[in-house]
Design an enzyme around this catalytic site. Structure first.
Site, PDB file in Angstrom:
ATOM      1  N   CYS A  64       1.333  -1.187   0.101  1.00  0.00           N
ATOM      2  CA  CYS A  64       0.096   0.032  -0.122  1.00  0.00           C
ATOM      3  C   CYS A  64       1.248   0.901  -0.262  1.00  0.00           C
ATOM      4  O   CYS A  64       1.458   1.214  -1.251  1.00  0.00           O
ATOM      5  CB  CYS A  64      -1.292  -0.005   1.259  1.00  0.00           C
ATOM      6  SG  CYS A  64      -2.410   1.251   1.121  1.00  0.00           S
ATOM      7  N   HIS A 155      -3.368  -5.420   1.575  1.00  0.00           N
ATOM      8  CA  HIS A 155      -2.689  -5.697   3.226  1.00  0.00           C
ATOM      9  C   HIS A 155      -2.148  -6.597   3.625  1.00  0.00           C
ATOM     10  O   HIS A 155      -3.197  -7.419   4.438  1.00  0.00           O
ATOM     11  CB  HIS A 155      -3.039  -4.351   4.131  1.00  0.00           C
ATOM     12  CG  HIS A 155      -2.949  -2.802   4.207  1.00  0.00           C
ATOM     13  ND1 HIS A 155      -2.117  -2.522   4.672  1.00  0.00           N
ATOM     14  CD2 HIS A 155      -4.238  -2.669   3.335  1.00  0.00           C
ATOM     15  CE1 HIS A 155      -1.925  -1.459   4.682  1.00  0.00           C
ATOM     16  NE2 HIS A 155      -2.758  -1.030   3.724  1.00  0.00           N
ATOM     17  N   GLU A 157      -0.968  -8.112   5.610  1.00  0.00           N
ATOM     18  CA  GLU A 157      -1.094  -8.182   7.273  1.00  0.00           C
ATOM     19  C   GLU A 157      -2.465  -8.368   7.939  1.00  0.00           C
ATOM     20  O   GLU A 157      -2.068  -8.585   9.088  1.00  0.00           O
ATOM     21  CB  GLU A 157       0.029  -7.229   7.783  1.00  0.00           C
ATOM     22  CG  GLU A 157      -0.483  -6.500   8.141  1.00  0.00           C
ATOM     23  CD  GLU A 157      -0.254  -5.669   6.417  1.00  0.00           C
ATOM     24  OE1 GLU A 157      -0.776  -6.208   5.571  1.00  0.00           O
ATOM     25  OE2 GLU A 157      -0.500  -4.154   6.393  1.00  0.00           O
TER      26      GLU A 157
HETATM   27  N1  GLN Z   1      -3.891   6.544   1.518  1.00  0.00           N
HETATM   28  C1  GLN Z   1      -2.688   6.111   1.933  1.00  0.00           C
HETATM   29  C2  GLN Z   1      -1.124   6.898   0.724  1.00  0.00           C
HETATM   30  O1  GLN Z   1      -2.297   7.370  -0.074  1.00  0.00           O
HETATM   31  C3  GLN Z   1      -2.216   4.697   1.183  1.00  0.00           C
HETATM   32  C4  GLN Z   1      -3.419   4.093   2.317  1.00  0.00           C
HETATM   33  C5  GLN Z   1      -2.588   2.381   3.482  1.00  0.00           C
HETATM   34  O2  GLN Z   1      -1.402   2.476   3.540  1.00  0.00           O
HETATM   35  N2  GLN Z   1      -3.962   1.475   3.784  1.00  0.00           N
HETATM   36  O3  GLN Z   1      -0.031   6.632   1.529  1.00  0.00           O
END
Ligand code: GLN
Length: 177
Positions: A64, A155, A157
């Protein structure tokens, strides 16, 4: 950490300063807010040493926000580590579907279906020729690999399946041969 601790031959360690980078064989860049993570990397003088380690072959998995840190291009803003040949769009799935789950079968990762958890996730808008696309959602790339770099928009995890962690541990093990 719990997933990693459950894997054979893996000794998890938190990285807090540049010297910690010298004693690890692989690194997971977690989720969170990519701008905050990037600011912390700079504040703790980790950004440049980490980029150098990655360029020298340190295996890294970005989940992410971690994926966003790896990207060579970020739509509308400057890149951070800029080491993976992908362009990302932050918060790409929009407000209505801010967060969602999906069950997917990704044969390169597991022979069983795995659960994918998306939280304000980015997607990969384009990927260079050396990037292997591992999974897409609605035609958008959400998991990819480029040599020693793994990137997931979701994610693993937050699920009880260690398949992605195992796969990354294998990638790290290969880099040690
Ligand atoms: N929306 C976050 C970003 O742009 C990422 C979200 C996440 O890591 N769950 O940095």
């Amino acid at each position: 950490m719990a997933h990693l601790a459950g894997l054979a031959n893996v000794l998890p360690k938190e990285v807090r300063r540049a010297a910690d980078l010298d004693v690890i064989d692989g690194l997971i860049l977690p989720g969170g807010e990519s701008t905050t993570l990037a600011r912390l990397l700079k504040t703790f003088d980790l950004l440049e040493p980490l980029r150098a380690k990655i360029q020298a072959g340190l295996p890294v998995w970005g989940t992410c926000a971690g994926l966003i840190l790896l990207a060579r291009e970020i739509e509308g803003e400057p890149a951070h580590l800029g080491v993976m040949d992908i362009k990302v769009q932050r918060n790409a799935f929009g407000r209505q579907v801010d967060s969602f789950r999906q069950i997917a079968h990704i044969p390169t990762i597991s022979d069983k279906p795995t659960e994918l958890v998306f939280i304000r996730a980015p997607w990969i808008e384009w990927a260079g020729p050396d990037v292997e696309i591992l999974h897409t959602v609605a035609g958008k790339i959400v998991a990819a690999r480029q040599g020693h770099l793994l990137a997931t928009a979701f994610h693993p995890e937050l699920t009880d399946d260690s398949a992605w962690h195992r796969s990354f541990a294998d990638l790290v093990a290969q880099s040690l041969i």
